[in-house]
Motif scaffolding. Sequence first.
Motif, short mmCIF file in Angstrom:
data_model
loop_
_atom_site.label_atom_id
_atom_site.label_comp_id
_atom_site.label_asym_id
_atom_site.label_seq_id
_atom_site.Cartn_x
_atom_site.Cartn_y
_atom_site.Cartn_z
N LEU A 61 0.82 -1.21 0.00
CA LEU A 61 0.00 0.00 0.00
C LEU A 61 0.85 1.27 0.00
CD1 LEU A 61 -2.77 -0.96 2.61
CD2 LEU A 61 -2.65 -1.48 0.16
N GLY A 62 0.31 2.28 -0.67
CA GLY A 62 0.87 3.62 -0.66
C GLY A 62 -0.24 4.62 -0.42
N ARG A 63 0.16 5.86 -0.15
CA ARG A 63 -0.83 6.87 0.19
C ARG A 63 -1.15 7.75 -1.01
NH1 ARG A 63 -1.55 9.43 5.42
NH2 ARG A 63 0.54 8.75 6.00
N ARG B 193 -6.14 8.28 1.43
CA ARG B 193 -6.41 6.86 1.20
C ARG B 193 -5.13 6.06 1.08
NH1 ARG B 193 -9.41 5.37 -3.67
NH2 ARG B 193 -8.11 6.93 -4.72
N TRP B 194 -5.21 4.79 1.52
CA TRP B 194 -4.12 3.84 1.32
C TRP B 194 -4.56 2.86 0.24
CZ3 TRP B 194 0.64 4.22 3.54
CH2 TRP B 194 0.77 5.13 4.59
N ALA C 261 1.00 6.46 -6.10
CA ALA C 261 0.88 6.40 -4.63
C ALA C 261 2.25 6.54 -3.98
CB ALA C 261 0.24 5.08 -4.23
N VAL D 129 3.81 -1.21 4.18
CA VAL D 129 2.40 -1.27 4.56
C VAL D 129 1.71 -2.23 3.61
CG1 VAL D 129 0.26 0.02 4.96
CG2 VAL D 129 2.48 1.11 5.38
N ASP E 255 -2.35 -3.91 7.42
CA ASP E 255 -3.68 -3.29 7.45
C ASP E 255 -4.71 -4.42 7.45
OD1 ASP E 255 -5.98 -1.85 7.17
OD2 ASP E 255 -5.59 -1.18 5.12
N ILE F 22 -3.53 3.25 10.22
CA ILE F 22 -2.19 3.01 9.67
C ILE F 22 -1.25 4.12 10.11
CG2 ILE F 22 -0.87 2.87 7.52
CD1 ILE F 22 -3.30 1.58 6.20
N THR F 23 -1.74 5.34 10.12
CA THR F 23 -0.90 6.47 10.54
C THR F 23 -0.39 6.30 11.96
OG1 THR F 23 -2.12 7.95 9.06
CG2 THR F 23 -0.81 8.98 10.81
#
Length: 560
Positions: free
Chosen positions: A440-442, A446-447, A456, A464, A497, A554-555
């Motif tokens: 995952l990326g931001r 959103r992720w 992302a 992540v 996540d 996640i943060t």
Amino acid sequence: MSSAMSVLRGHLFGSLSGYRPAFLRPDLIAGLTVWAVLIPESLAYASIAGVPAVVGLYAAVPALLLYAAFGSSRHLIVGPMSATAALSAAIVGPAVAGNPGAYVAMTAALAIVTGLVGILAGLARLGFIASFISAPVLKGFIVGLALTIIIGQVPKLLGIEKGDGDFFAQAWSVLGHLGDTNVPSMVVGLLTLAGVLVLKRWLPLVPGALLAVAAGVLAVRVLGLDEHGVKIVGHIDPGLPDLGLPAGVGFSDYLSLVVPAAGVVIIGFAEGLGAAKTYAAKEGYPIDSNRELIGLGSANLGAGLCSGMVVNGSLSKTAVNGGAGARTQVSGLVVAALTVLTLLFLTGLFESLPEATLAAVVIAAVIELVDFGSLRRLYGVWTSRLARIYGHATRIDFIAAMAAMFGVLVFDTLPGLLIGIAASLTVLLYRVSKPHVARLGRVGERWVDVANYPEAQVVDGALVVRVEAGIFFADSDAVREDLVAMVDDDTRLVVLDAESSPFIDVSAVQMLLEVRDELSRSAIDLRIARDVAQFGDVVAAVDDSGDLQIFDSITEALEA
């Protein structure tokens, strides 16, 4: 017992509760319309089952009466159908291989056992069993069955000898006997088929099958076609059937039919339930799947005790019933009454019915079930993203449908169904065992999966990931392999996540604990974010040390 009886309590002739006089006229019209379709089709489907044509009428009367008494649909029409008729032939044929004279009796016995299995299943509240046959498997099964029925009717259509074996053997036999075609039979059959299909396409409210039967009978009587090699149905005993258990069938015979009868129940129930739900949704009333099992079982039990054959709910005749304005099962009772009158006074009219005409009616009834378009749509359920995730298992529904279809074409009906179900479950288990683990990326708040969103932003030093499935014993090894493979030399933190993982089991928690220990030896932390309630509950129950840290976001997991 009280739970079982609650299925029935207060529901006898349930569709007639609150009946209004205004319903009578549309119910009478619908009943007359359905009768015009049911008579020729019941005669035709009896021929598929390998029994005298009149057996189809014997089965229809009790089936209509008893389904109306115990079923939950106001519109469903129950009677002989092509799929269950073909199943009946496939089951009874081998069972009486050494005694062909017992064929009719064993056909009735199969209906009795099917009825008892259906009733017991309904009382045991097993209505959920229809869920074990997926729509694609049922579609492939029906397509294969329709093709098998059609190739089995072609010899009658052409007036040639019928071959044995599977679909391909029968097709080869037809090709080998084309030189023996009886031209008058072929002309009658092809003209009937064309006429029925044209009427069905352009004048759907006209009872094309009944008109075709009437035309065939008239042609034989006026032109003497039976003297030119056109085979006819022959003598039909007028009157009502004998009631009771079929003669010559022992207790061991009934026991031998239990397992095959369960297959008939599953197929008939799935097909009938689909038809019932379709019209219930249109009219806004509920369908009770357990009552449907009892209704189907009662209909079959009655059909068997009346010297009939297996029956099930018919989508085509239900569509005729609903389209003609039926409001309740009074329409079905009208059909039953008209069928009794047919048995008492009109059977003589059908004795001159050409077998080619009957074959054409069967083909016209099932040809619409050869739905290759649906199979193409199943094949089209593919994208590069799905292929990347699932590989060869991407087209799971198409694979299952084709397995069921070729299973029927090569190995017969029940084996074909079982092959389709087995293929579906096998591919499903393969997919379940290899869930997609996404990095995952931001993107804004959103992720997202970086494979789908190249823009992302990934967090330096952090990995992540999310597992897009529940994590349990069957997929935990694959999750571990993918998770560890994503870790590189720059990774100092792994955040799982868990929002997309609705459940986890003990095996999977132990796997995460092992991954945590493995990562910790490389000075890498493992943290969990956004778990659903049951996920966190299982983790807390298994992880006595509390080392698997769970965060609300996640943060938070990244910043802790």
